[in-house]
Design a protein around this motif. Structure first.
Motif, PDB file in Angstrom:
ATOM      1  N   THR A 299       0.925   8.037   2.370  1.00 53.65           N
ATOM      2  CA  THR A 299      -0.759   8.372   2.456  1.00 53.65           C
ATOM      3  C   THR A 299      -1.115   8.846   3.809  1.00 53.65           C
ATOM      4  O   THR A 299      -2.223  10.128   2.894  1.00 53.65           O
ATOM      5  CB  THR A 299      -1.525   7.004   2.326  1.00 53.65           C
ATOM      6  OG1 THR A 299      -1.471   6.198   1.729  1.00 53.65           O
ATOM      7  CG2 THR A 299      -3.039   7.246   2.898  1.00 53.65           C
TER       8      THR A 299
ATOM      9  N   ASP B 243      -0.864   3.400  -5.407  1.00 55.97           N
ATOM     10  CA  ASP B 243      -0.034   2.100  -4.209  1.00 55.97           C
ATOM     11  C   ASP B 243      -1.366   0.944  -4.685  1.00 55.97           C
ATOM     12  O   ASP B 243      -2.953   0.865  -4.580  1.00 55.97           O
ATOM     13  CB  ASP B 243      -0.425   2.672  -2.857  1.00 55.97           C
ATOM     14  CG  ASP B 243      -0.094   1.730  -1.660  1.00 55.97           C
ATOM     15  OD1 ASP B 243       0.519   0.392  -2.234  1.00 55.97           O
ATOM     16  OD2 ASP B 243       0.461   1.864  -1.216  1.00 55.97           O
TER      17      ASP B 243
ATOM     18  N   SER C  33      -4.832   2.263   0.275  1.00 56.60           N
ATOM     19  CA  SER C  33      -4.587   3.073   1.466  1.00 56.60           C
ATOM     20  C   SER C  33      -5.517   4.685   1.835  1.00 56.60           C
ATOM     21  O   SER C  33      -6.869   5.385   2.076  1.00 56.60           O
ATOM     22  CB  SER C  33      -3.700   3.149   1.825  1.00 56.60           C
ATOM     23  OG  SER C  33      -3.138   2.628   2.148  1.00 56.60           O
TER      24      SER C  33
ATOM     25  N   ASP D 245      -0.435   9.317  -3.987  1.00 55.63           N
ATOM     26  CA  ASP D 245      -0.215   8.607  -3.465  1.00 55.63           C
ATOM     27  C   ASP D 245       1.069   7.327  -3.826  1.00 55.63           C
ATOM     28  O   ASP D 245       0.562   6.769  -4.355  1.00 55.63           O
ATOM     29  CB  ASP D 245      -1.288   8.380  -2.520  1.00 55.63           C
ATOM     30  CG  ASP D 245      -0.421   7.436  -1.460  1.00 55.63           C
ATOM     31  OD1 ASP D 245       0.456   7.510  -1.152  1.00 55.63           O
ATOM     32  OD2 ASP D 245      -1.511   6.894  -0.328  1.00 55.63           O
TER      33      ASP D 245
HETATM   34 MG    MG Z   1       0.679   4.418   1.807  1.00 50.67          MG
END
Ligand code: MG
Ligand code: ADP
Length: 209
Positions: A15, A38, A42, A83
């Motif tokens: 991230t 994800d 995040s 990500d």
């Molecule tokens: Mg992450």
């Protein structure tokens, strides 16, 4: 270019690198999309913590269909950063299939070097369908002037995946900037963290040529 940040190990810097690489590309005038694949979201949290204008778009897509949807979702963007998720294999597989280049962040620790085995295997599998897929390790949280920092390159050489010469040092500014939903160059434009991020982008651009 579609860059996937992948490594099933958590806490390696997927991230942190995603938001800063996206910000660095956007800084040079490109239209950038960051896909948060994800389930923990995040990158979305990072975007939500931000007070000023967004630097680039962030969308959440924690589904194993990223590779099928990226054509539509990514339409009109110059660069897309994904990500990647920890653990969940079908999500990681989809993110890998969506990418032109997979960047694998690894910390200079034996545990991280061993754990990279998993993502390297997934990339190998993906190459059956996607022959041109590129991949490289990027060392993150390097601690300056330590033996482990120097040895990590050697240890990673056991994998059939190159290691970028550019690496990212352990620096508090990465966490401090993230807390405000900012990129490191916004906190310290001429600083060493921003320069390291730019060096990764520059090497990556050359690598995909
Ligand atoms: Mg992450
Ligand atoms: N180069 C770095 N220097 C200092 N802290 C870092 C660095 N890279 C990551 N971190 C910190 O390590 C933690 C895990 O990083 P993160 O990017 O969330 O990893 P991942 O997405 O792979 O789980 C975060 O608290 C982040 O701020």
């Amino acid at each position: 270019m579609i860059i996937g940040l992948l490594n099933q190990k958590g806490g390696v810097g997927k991230t942190t690198l995603s938001v800063n690489l996206a910000a660095s590309l956007a800084r040079s005038g490109a239209r950038v999309l960051l896909i948060d694949a994800d389930p923990q979201g995040s990158s979305l949290d990072w975007a939500a913590a931000r007070e000023g204008e967004p630097l680039f778009s962030v969308v959440g897509l924690p589904r194993p269909t990223v590779h099928k949807e990226i054509g539509q979702i990514g339409y009109g963007y110059d660069h897309i950063i994904i990500d990647g998720p920890p653990r969940v294999t079908d999500l990681a597989r989809s993110a890998i299939m969506a990418a032109d280049v997979v960047l694998i962040p690894v910390q200079p620790s034996p545990y991280d070097i061993w754990a990279a085995d998993e993502v390297v295997k997934l990339i190998d599998e993906a190459r059956i369908y996607k022959t041109g897929l590129k991949s490289a390790f990027v060392v993150n949280r390097k601690i300056a002037n330590t033996a482990i920092g120097r040895d990590v390159g050697e240890a990673l050489a056991a994998y059939p995946v190159p290691v970028l010469k550019a690496s990212i040092t352990q620096r508090v500014i990465f966490a401090e900037a993230a807390a405000q939903g900012m990129a490191v160059h916004e906190v310290d434009a001429g600083g060493p963290a921003a320069a390291e991020i730019e060096a990764v982008i520059a090497e990556l651009m050359e690598f995909v040529q």
